[in-house]
Design an enzyme around this catalytic site. Structure first.
Site, mmCIF file in Angstrom:
data_model
loop_
_atom_site.group_PDB
_atom_site.id
_atom_site.type_symbol
_atom_site.label_atom_id
_atom_site.label_comp_id
_atom_site.label_asym_id
_atom_site.label_seq_id
_atom_site.Cartn_x
_atom_site.Cartn_y
_atom_site.Cartn_z
ATOM 1 N N HIS A 133 30.915 -51.566 -17.881
ATOM 2 C CA HIS A 133 29.647 -51.720 -19.006
ATOM 3 C C HIS A 133 30.177 -50.563 -19.972
ATOM 4 O O HIS A 133 29.399 -49.664 -20.049
ATOM 5 C CB HIS A 133 28.395 -51.620 -18.454
ATOM 6 C CG HIS A 133 28.019 -52.587 -17.592
ATOM 7 N ND1 HIS A 133 27.599 -53.817 -18.192
ATOM 8 C CD2 HIS A 133 27.767 -52.745 -16.339
ATOM 9 C CE1 HIS A 133 27.238 -54.603 -17.029
ATOM 10 N NE2 HIS A 133 27.437 -53.978 -15.880
ATOM 11 N N ALA A 155 36.116 -54.163 5.956
ATOM 12 C CA ALA A 155 35.020 -55.068 5.428
ATOM 13 C C ALA A 155 34.049 -54.148 4.531
ATOM 14 O O ALA A 155 33.590 -53.288 4.908
ATOM 15 C CB ALA A 155 34.575 -55.943 6.434
ATOM 16 N N ALA A 173 34.558 -49.661 7.437
ATOM 17 C CA ALA A 173 33.993 -50.793 6.801
ATOM 18 C C ALA A 173 32.537 -50.205 6.213
ATOM 19 O O ALA A 173 31.880 -49.317 6.649
ATOM 20 C CB ALA A 173 33.407 -51.782 7.985
ATOM 21 N N THR A 178 35.070 -42.727 -3.551
ATOM 22 C CA THR A 178 35.000 -42.477 -4.941
ATOM 23 C C THR A 178 35.694 -41.271 -5.310
ATOM 24 O O THR A 178 36.043 -40.828 -6.352
ATOM 25 C CB THR A 178 33.762 -41.739 -5.166
ATOM 26 O OG1 THR A 178 33.140 -40.595 -4.325
ATOM 27 C CG2 THR A 178 32.346 -42.683 -4.828
ATOM 28 N N ARG A 196 39.274 -38.212 10.820
ATOM 29 C CA ARG A 196 40.194 -37.699 11.646
ATOM 30 C C ARG A 196 41.695 -37.919 11.136
ATOM 31 O O ARG A 196 41.657 -38.833 10.178
ATOM 32 C CB ARG A 196 40.018 -38.197 12.927
ATOM 33 C CG ARG A 196 40.499 -39.573 13.296
ATOM 34 C CD ARG A 196 40.300 -40.128 14.331
ATOM 35 N NE ARG A 196 40.395 -41.242 14.839
ATOM 36 C CZ ARG A 196 41.654 -41.934 15.058
ATOM 37 N NH1 ARG A 196 42.613 -41.322 14.960
ATOM 38 N NH2 ARG A 196 41.741 -43.339 15.345
#
Length: 209
Positions: A133, A155, A173, A178, A196
């Site tokens: 946006h 996943a 998963a 970030t 780890r």
């Protein structure tokens, strides 16, 4: 013996249907790639229809032997959307290496996304280099994403703009990447942090073959 054959029948029928589906979708995917100007390498396979959207003046390149699972039955973990690869602006570049696997993976690119060789993207993963946006003053500038060779995204993993993931790293998963992650680690969480190190790991295309 007849009982064993009867037990195997559903599996054999399922495998036969999958082979037929993959051949059918391969033809239409190659046609869609040609229509959208996507450079699709040889030997790529598709179960379901991946979606391509290439902005004029941008590039999407896929290496050889990649697999795109886009139908709900293509991955028993559950795929809730097709694979989608899109460039959003002129000059944007998506480059995917060879022998990568995608299941309901969305790759949205406004500047540059590089995915190395032998990368695994689990069910319903997302990779993006933009906030999308861009008319909203709360958004920041786009930033390239780079994912190294042999990376495994579990996943539901999301990789956000400006992130580099080093080779051989596994992201657990449901994680949200970030910030950049080094090579040869297991990382997870929101945001993803190193859990780890992976010691003594030697992955390359020759060994994986």
């Amino acid at each position: 013996m007849r009982q064993i054959d009867r037990d195997s029948l559903p599996h054999l029928v399922n495998v036969s249907c999958r082979i037929a589906r993959v051949k059918w979708f391969k033809f239409w995917t190659k046609l869609a790639a040609y229509w959208w100007g996507v450079n699709l390498g040889p030997g790529c396979q598709c179960d379901g229809f991946p979606k391509f959207r290439r902005h004029p003046g941008s590039q999407i390149t896929v290496g050889e032997g990649c697999i795109f699972n886009s139908s709900p039955v293509s991955n028993l973990m559950g795929v809730d959307r097709p694979c989608i690869m899109s460039t959003l602006r002129e000059g944007a570049q998506i480059h995917i290496g060879s022998n990568c696997g995608f299941s309901g993976t969305v790759i949205g690119c406004a500047t540059r996304i590089i995915v190395g060789d032998n990368v695994r993207c689990g069910a319903n993963t997302l990779i993006t280099d933009t906030d999308w946006h861009t008319d909203d003053p709360r958004t920041g500038p786009d930033a390239p994403v780079m994912i190294g060779n042999n990376v495994w995204l579990g996943a539901g993993v999301t990789v956000l703009k400006g992130v580099t993931i080093g080779e051989n790293t596994l992201v657990a998963a449901g994680s949200l990447a970030t910030h950049s992650l080094p090579a040869n680690v297991v990382a997870g969480g929101i945001p993803a942090k190193i859990i780890r190190e992976i010691n003594g790991l030697r992955l390359n295309s020759e060994q994986q073959d």
